[in-house]
Design an enzyme around this catalytic site. Structure first.
Site, PDB file in Angstrom:
ATOM      1  N   SER A 327       0.833  -1.417  -0.019  1.00 16.34           N
ATOM      2  CA  SER A 327       0.123   0.045   0.153  1.00 16.34           C
ATOM      3  C   SER A 327       0.908   1.313   0.124  1.00 16.34           C
ATOM      4  O   SER A 327       0.533   2.308  -0.268  1.00 16.34           O
ATOM      5  CB  SER A 327      -0.988   0.060   1.139  1.00 16.34           C
ATOM      6  N   HIS A 372     -15.125   0.186   2.836  1.00 13.07           N
ATOM      7  CA  HIS A 372     -15.026   1.599   3.408  1.00 13.07           C
ATOM      8  C   HIS A 372     -16.276   2.263   2.998  1.00 13.07           C
ATOM      9  O   HIS A 372     -16.192   3.489   3.191  1.00 13.07           O
ATOM     10  CB  HIS A 372     -13.688   2.121   3.042  1.00 13.07           C
ATOM     11  N   CYS A 385      -7.585   2.115   1.434  1.00 19.12           N
ATOM     12  CA  CYS A 385      -8.862   1.327   0.874  1.00 19.12           C
ATOM     13  C   CYS A 385      -8.167   0.711  -0.207  1.00 19.12           C
ATOM     14  O   CYS A 385      -7.875   1.399  -1.332  1.00 19.12           O
ATOM     15  CB  CYS A 385      -9.864   2.363   0.829  1.00 19.12           C
TER      16      CYS A 385
END
Lengths: 641, 370
Positions: A327, A372, A385
C-alpha cells in the site's frame, strides 16, 4: 747438402712466402672489417635498442603504495581508517648463515604456523635477497616486546609497519562502507595493474568498491639503480605517491545507528534521504556483518557462518532486497489517476470490501472485509482502501500505469553510488509476454494497483519515489558521497547534486491531494498510522503498507499464527516530514513482521524524530559500560607495569 | 763498456716499432682492466707483474738465435706432449675441465706451451724439406699438429685447441699448401662441423653453439653472456659511456668481464671510436709481425713468424667475434688485454720469438762485430 740446394730454392721460397703473406694480410683485413661492421651494427644501428635494454637491466622501479582515503560521515566521524599493523620481516641478505636456522631459533620466541612458514619460503625465494619478506603479520604487543628484547640475536629479522584498513565502528554501516580485501585474480582483470603495483588491497564492496578510484590514490615510484644481483646501488628518481581522497558520506552516523538499533532482532532495511538534494542520511540493512573480518582474508569458518545464515547478513537489503511495495505506493498510484484524469481528488468510489473486474466473478478483497463505503482519494489513502485503488488501476490500465511509475524510478536502478544495486521490476504487457509467455490480464493490473503482484522494488527506490512526491515532481539522484577532500589540509569539497528528469503532471495542484492523504494517514482520526503520528512536533506525511508474501485462497483467512514465519507479511512504511517543507524521507521494511502500521510506522516516526529533533537512539548505556570496562583494563595494565 | 754495448745490442735486437705497438696495447689493456675489475688495484698490479714477467720472457727470447731455437724445438714439443698426457692423468679440475697442472708454487696450463711448440715443430719439419711440400710431408705435418690438438680437445678446452690447431695449420699454409687443397678443406669444414657437433662435442660445447644461433632462447642460461655482452657494446654507442662509467660492467651484468669479455667493457666505455682505435692497433701489430716474418733469414724463421703473427690475429678475431655475437663462445681471451698471466706470457714469448727470428740483413751487417 748439394741435393738439398738443388731442390730447395731460396728465391722461390721467398717469393712463395711473400705471396702467402699478402693473401694472409688481405684475409686479416677483410675479417677485421667484418668485425668492425658488426660493431657498427651494434653500436650505431642498435644503439637505442641496447641503451634501453641496458636501462631495463639496471633501473628498477619500486612502487610506493599511496595511503588510502579515509571515509567520514557527514559530520566528520571516522567510518573507515588506516591503522598501522606490525609485521615481522626477514631480509635474506642480512641473515648470517641459513635462513632456516634463524627461523628455527625465532620459533622458540614467536610461534609460527606451518602455513606461515611455507608461504614465507615461497615468497622469499621468488624475491631477491635484498628484499624484505613478511614472515608473520599481526604481531601482538607481547610478541613485539619479546622480539624487540631479542632483536640483536636475529640480524636480518626486523619489525616493519604496514598500513591496514580498519572500520572503527565494526558492523555499523557495514553494508554502506563495504570492505577492502586482498587483490585477487578477478580484480586484476578490471584494474590498471600499473596503478596497483605495491598495493595489496582493493575495495571489494560498498563505497570502498564504488569509489575505489577516489580512495586509492596514485602510486608513487622510486627508481633505483641495482646491480646484476638486485642489490640497490643508489636512488635515481623518486615520484611521491598521491594519497587517496578522503570521502565524506551523506550518512549521519547517529541516524544510522538509530535505524540499526530500531531494526535490531528483525530482518529489514531503513533508508532515509534528504529529498531536497538526494543525500542518503541513513541506509540500514539488518542483520549486519563486521567488514573488519574481510580485510585480511576472512576465515572459512567465519565466511561459511555468514554465507549459510538464513537471514543473509551479507546482503544489503536497502539496495538489493526487492519487495512488493504494498500500500505504500498508493499515493503515487493516485497521482497517475489524477494525471490521466481517471479520478479527481473529490470523485468517490463505492468500496464494498471487494472489487470485481466487470464480467468476472473473482473478488479482489480489501483488507477491511466490511468495506469503506463511498470513499474519495484522501480518505482512501488515509484508510488504505484497497478497493479504491483496485478500481483506479483497472481504469488506468497497465499501459498507462507502468510508464507513469517508471517516471518515479520504479523498475530501474536509482543510480546511487553503490555497487550491485537491484532494479526491482515494473511489469508491463511486453514483459509478461517475454518472461511468462502469457497475455496480460486486467486482473494483473488490479493487483498492481495495491503494490502487489509482479511489481517489486527496493527500499531505496521506494524512498526515492516518495521523495519525488514530497518535492512535487522534482527528482534527485540518491547519493552517499557528499564531499571530497584531497588531503588533510584542504577543505572538503561538497559535490554538486544531480537531478533526474522531473515528473511533470498536468497541474502542479494535483500533488496536493495525495500528500494530504498521507498527512491524514498520520494525523487524522481515521489514519492507519495515527498512533505513530500522534504528538509529533511537525506534520508528517506517511503511508503504511503490508505486503503479502504468501497468496491466500479466496475464502481463506490470513492467520499469522498458523503460517510459517518466513511467509508472514512484510511491514512497510514510507514517510516524509515536515509534510510541506520536507527535510527527510524514509522507507522502512521489516520482513515477515506483520502490519505496516504496527511495526514499520513506529520505527519511521522514531527515525524522523531522531533526525529532525536530534533525538537519536544511541546505545549510550552500553557504550558507557564498555568504556568503563576499558578504563578498568587500562588501570589494570598500569598496575601490571 | 762491454756491458753497455751488450745492452745496446739487446735493444738493437728489439724491433722498436713492434715494441711500441705492444706497449700501447698493454697500457690500454691495463687501463681497461682497471675499470673491468671494478677499480680493483690489486688485480691491476697483479696484471702488471704478469706483464713484467712476460716482457722479460720476450726480451730473453728475442736474443735466441734461429738455429738455437730450431735445436730446442724437438725437446720443447716432446715436453709439451708429455705434460699434456700428465694433465690428462692427474690434472687439476677447474670449470669442468682438466687443464691445469699444479706445480705447487703456481698452476700452469701445459696446453699453452703447445701454442708455441706446435708451430715450431711443424716449421722445424719443413725447414730442411723442399717447398711447396709433398703430400707425404703435409700428412706428417698434420700429424704433428693434430697430436697435441686432440689431447687438448679431450681436456676439454675448445679455445686453446683451436689456437694450437690454427698455429700449426698456418705453418703448412705458409709452407705452400696448394690452393686446391685449401679450398677443398675449407668447403669440407661445414660437413666436418656437422659431424664434430654431433659426435665430437661435449654437451656444454653443443649448448654454446646452439646458443650462438639463438641466444634469446636461453636468456638466463648460456645465452646470458652473449645478450649482456651485446647490450654492453651496443649501449656504448659511438662515443662510449666513458672510462669506469660502463653500466653493464660496473653493475656486474657482464660476466667474465675482466677475462674473456673485456672487449665488451672496452666497447661500452669507449664506443665505436675506441673500437676503431683498438682494432687499428691490433692491425698494426699483426702487420708489423708479418713484415718481420718476411724478413726472416731461413725457412724455419719465416714459417714460424708468419704462423705466430696469424695466430695472434685468430685470438683477436675469435674473441671479438664471440663477444659481439657472431661466433660461438669459446674461451679465447682478448690478446694482451684480458686478465691472466699464462696467456700474456705466451703471447709476449711469441713476439720475442718473432723479433729474434728476423735480422736476415742485420745479422750479416753485425757479423763483423761478433
Amino acid at each position: 747438402m748439394v741435393k738439398r740446394e738443388s731442390i730447395k730454392s731460396e728465391h722461390e721460397e721467398l717469393k712463395l712466402f711473400h705471396s702467402r703473406s699478402l693473401v694472409a694480410a688481405a684475409v686479416v683485413f677483410l675479417a677485421l672489417a667484418g668485425i668492425l661492421f658488426r660493431l657498427f651494427v651494434l653500436q650505431v644501428e642498435g644503439h637505442d635498442y641496447f641503451t634501453e635494454e641496458s636501462r631495463k637491466n639496471y633501473l628498477k622501479s619500486l612502487p610506493i603504495p599511496p595511503a588510502r582515503g579515509i571515509i567520514y560521515d557527514r559530520n566528520g566521524k571516522v567510518l573507515a581508517d588506516n591503522r598501522s599493523e606490525y609485521v615481522l620481516a626477514v631480509v635474506r641478505d642480512e641473515v648470517p648463515g641459513k635462513v632456516k636456522d634463524t627461523i628455527k631459533r625465532l620459533e622458540k620466541l614467536i610461534p609460527l604456523s606451518d602455513k606461515e612458514k611455507q608461504k614465507f619460503y615461497q615468497k622469499m625465494w621468488r624475491q631477491n635477497r635484498y628484499q624484505a619478506t613478511v614472515l608473520r603479520s599481526k604481531l601482538t604487543e607481547k610478541e613485539m616486546a619479546v622480539f624487540s628484547v631479542n632483536q640483536p640475536r636475529f640480524p636480518g629479522v626486523r619489525i616493519n609497519v604496514q598500513m591496514e584498513r580498519y572500520y572503527p565502528l565494526g558492523e555499523i554501516a557495514g553494508h554502506v562502507l563495504g570492505y577492502v580485501g586482498k587483490i585477487d585474480k578477478r580484480d586484476l582483470k578490471r584494474i590498471a595493474k600499473r596503478e596497483y603495483k605495491g598495493s595489496t588491497h582493493i575495495g571489494k564492496s560498498g563505497i570502498e568498491k564504488f569509489h575505489e578510484k577516489l580512495l586509492h590514490g596514485k602510486t608513487g615510484y622510486r627508481i633505483i639503480e641495482v646491480d646484476a644481483h638486485g642489490k640497490p646501488q643508489k636512488l635515481e628518481k623518486q615520484e611521491d605517491p598521491i594519497v587517496g581522497k578522503d570521502l565524506f558520506l551523506s550518512i549521519d552516523i547517529n541516524l544510522q545507528i538509530t535505524a540499526e538499533t530500531l531494526l535490531k532482532g528483525k530482518r529489514g532495511a531503513v533508508v532515509a534521504m534528504d529529498p531536497r538534494n538526494g543525500e542518503v542520511l541513513a541506509m540500514a540493512s539488518v542483520p549486519m556483518y563486521d567488514p573488519n573480518l574481510f580485510v585480511n582474508g576472512i576465515s572459512h569458518k567465519n565466511y561459511n557462518a555468514l554465507r549459510n545464515n538464513l537471514d543473509r547478513p551479507l546482503y544489503n537489503r536497502a539496495i538489493q532486497g526487492t519487495y512488493p511495495a504494498g500500500s505504500t505506493i498508493k499515493p503515487i498510484v493516485s497521482m497517475a489517476g489524477l494525471h490521466y484524469g481517471v479520478v479527481t481528488p473529490a470523485s468517490k468510489v463505492r468500496a464494498p470490501g471487494y472489487f470485481q473486474v466487470p464480467g468476472h466473478r473473482h473478488r479482489y478483497r480489501c483488507w477491511n472485509k466490511r468495506g469503506h463505503g463511498s470513499v474519495n482519494m484522501s480518505y482512501a489513502i488515509a484508510q488504505s482502501c484497497d478497493v479504491y485503488f483496485y478500481s483506479l488501476a483497472y481504469r488506468l490500465g497497465i499501459d498507462r500505469f507502468a510508464p507513469f511509475m517508471k517516471l518515479f524510478g520504479f523498475g530501474g536502478k536509482t543510480g546511487v553510488d553503490l555497487p550491485s544495486e537491484g532494479a526491482g521490476l515494473m511489469p508491463t504487457r511486453e514483459w509478461k509476454k517475454k518472461r511468462h509467455n502469457a497475455t496480460w490480464y486486467p486482473g494483473d493490473t488490479v493487483n498492481i494497483g495495491i503494490g502487489q503482484g509482479y511489481w517489486i522494488s527496493t527500499p531505496l527506490q521506494l524512498v526515492s519515489a516518495i521523495s519525488t512526491l514530497s518535492m512535487k515532481g522534482k527528482r534527485l539522484k540518491p547519493r552517499l558521497l557528499r564531499g571530497i577532500r584531497k588531503s588533510k589540509n584542504l577543505p572538503e569539497e561538497i559535490q554538486a547534486v544531480s537531478y533526474l528528469p522531473s515528473v511533470k503532471v498536468k497541474s502542479q495542484k494535483m500533488w496536493n491531494a495525495p500528500i494530504q492523504g498521507m498527512i491524514n494517514v498520520m494525523h487524522s482520526p481515521f489514519g492507519t498510522a495515527r498512533r505513530s503520528g500522534a504528538g509529533a512536533a511537525y506534520e508528517i506525511a506517511g503511508k503504511t503498507g503490508t505486503a503479502q508474501v504468501f497468496g491466500i485462497g479466496q475464502k481463506e483467512k490470513y492467520n499469522a499464527r498458523r503460517l510459517a514465519k518466513h511467509l508472514h507479511d512484510h511491514a512497510l512504511f514510507v514517510a516524509f516530514a515536515p509534510a510541506h517543507d520536507p527535510k527527510i524521507a524514509v522507507a522502512i521494511i521489516a520482513e515477515n513482521s506483520g502490519g505496516g502500521s504496527h511495526v514499520a510506522a513506529p520505527i519511521g516516526r522514531r527515525i524522523i524524530d531522531a533526525y529532525l529533533l536530534k533525538r537519536y537512539l544511541l546505545p549510550e548505556d552500553e557504550e558507557n559500560a564498555k568504556e568503563g570496562e576499558n578504563t578498568k583494563k587500562k588501570k589494570k595494565k598500569r598496575n601490571n607495569r | 763498456m762491454d756491458i753497455l754495448s751488450r745492452v745496446f745490442r739487446w735493444f738493437n735486437q728489439l724491433d722498436l716499432i713492434l715494441m711500441s705497438g705492444l706497449v700501447i696495447l698493454l697500457f690500454l689493456g691495463s687501463v681497461t682492466l682497471y675499470s673491468a675489475s671494478g677499480e680493483n688495484y690489486a688485480m691491476v698490479s697483479r696484471q702488471g707483474l704478469h706483464i713484467l714477467l712476460a716482457t722479460i720472457v720476450m726480451l730473453l727470447l728475442s736474443q735466441v738465435k734461429s738455429k738455437t731455437m730450431q735445436s730446442w724445438t724437438i725437446w720443447v714439443y716432446g715436453l709439451g706432449v708429455l705434460l699434456l698426457i700428465l694433465v690428462m692423468a692427474q690434472g687439476h679440475i677447474g670449470m669442468g675441465a682438466r687443464r691445469w697442472l699444479d706445480l705447487g708454487v703456481f698452476r700452469f696450463q701445459p696446453s699453452e706451451i703447445m701454442k708455441l711448440a706446435g708451430p715450431m715443430m711443424v716449421a722445424r719439419y719443413f725447414s730442411d724439406r723442399p717447398l711447396p711440400p709433398s703430400l707425404k710431408d703435409i700428412i706428417v705435418a698434420l700429424c704433428i699438429v693434430m697430436l697435441p690438438v686432440l689431447l687438448i680437445v679431450k681436456q676439454p678446452d675448445l679455445g686453446t685447441s683451436l689456437l694450437v690447431a690454427s698455429a700449426g695449420l698456418f705453418v703448412i699454409y705458409f709452407a705452400g699448401l696448394s690452393w686446391k687443397l685449401i679450398i677443398a678443406t675449407l668447403s669440407a669444414i661445414p660437413v666436418g662441423g656437422y659431424f664434430l657437433f654431433h659426435y665430437g662435442m661435449h654437451a656444454y660445447q653443443q649448448q654454446r653453439v646452439l646458443t650462438l644461433f639463438d641466444p634469446e632462447s636461453n636468456r638466463l642460461g648460456a645465452g646470458y653472456h652473449i645478450i649482456q655482452s651485446k647490450i654492453a657494446i651496443g649501449s656504448g654507442g659511438v662515443y662510449g659511456k666513458g672510462w669506469t662509467e660502463g653500466d653493464q660492467s660496473r653493475l656486474d651484468f657482464l660476466p667474465e668481464r675482466h677475462t674473456d669479455f673485456i672487449f665488451s667493457v672496452f666497447g661500452e666505455e669507449f664506443g665505436l671510436l675506441g673500437n676503431i682505435i683498438l682494432l687499428s692497433l691490433y692491425v698494426f701489430i699483426i702487420w708489423r709481425s708479418l713484415y718481420l716474418a718476411t724478413q726472416g733469414k731461413d725457412t724455419f724463421s719465416r714459417l714460424l713468424g708468419g704462423s705466430l703473427a696469424l695466430t695472434f690475429f685468430v685470438y683477436l678475431f675469435v674473441n671479438t667475434g664471440m663477444v659481439s655475437g657472431i661466433l660461438p663462445v669459446v674461451g679465447v681471451p682478448l690478446p694482451l688485454v684480458s686478465y691472466g698471466g699464462t696467456s700474456i706470457v705466451t703471447l709476449m714469448a711469441a713476439f720475442g720469438i718473432i723479433m729474434g727470428l728476423q735480422k736476415r740483413k742485420r745479422d750479416y751487417r753485425h757479423t763483423p762485430h761478433t
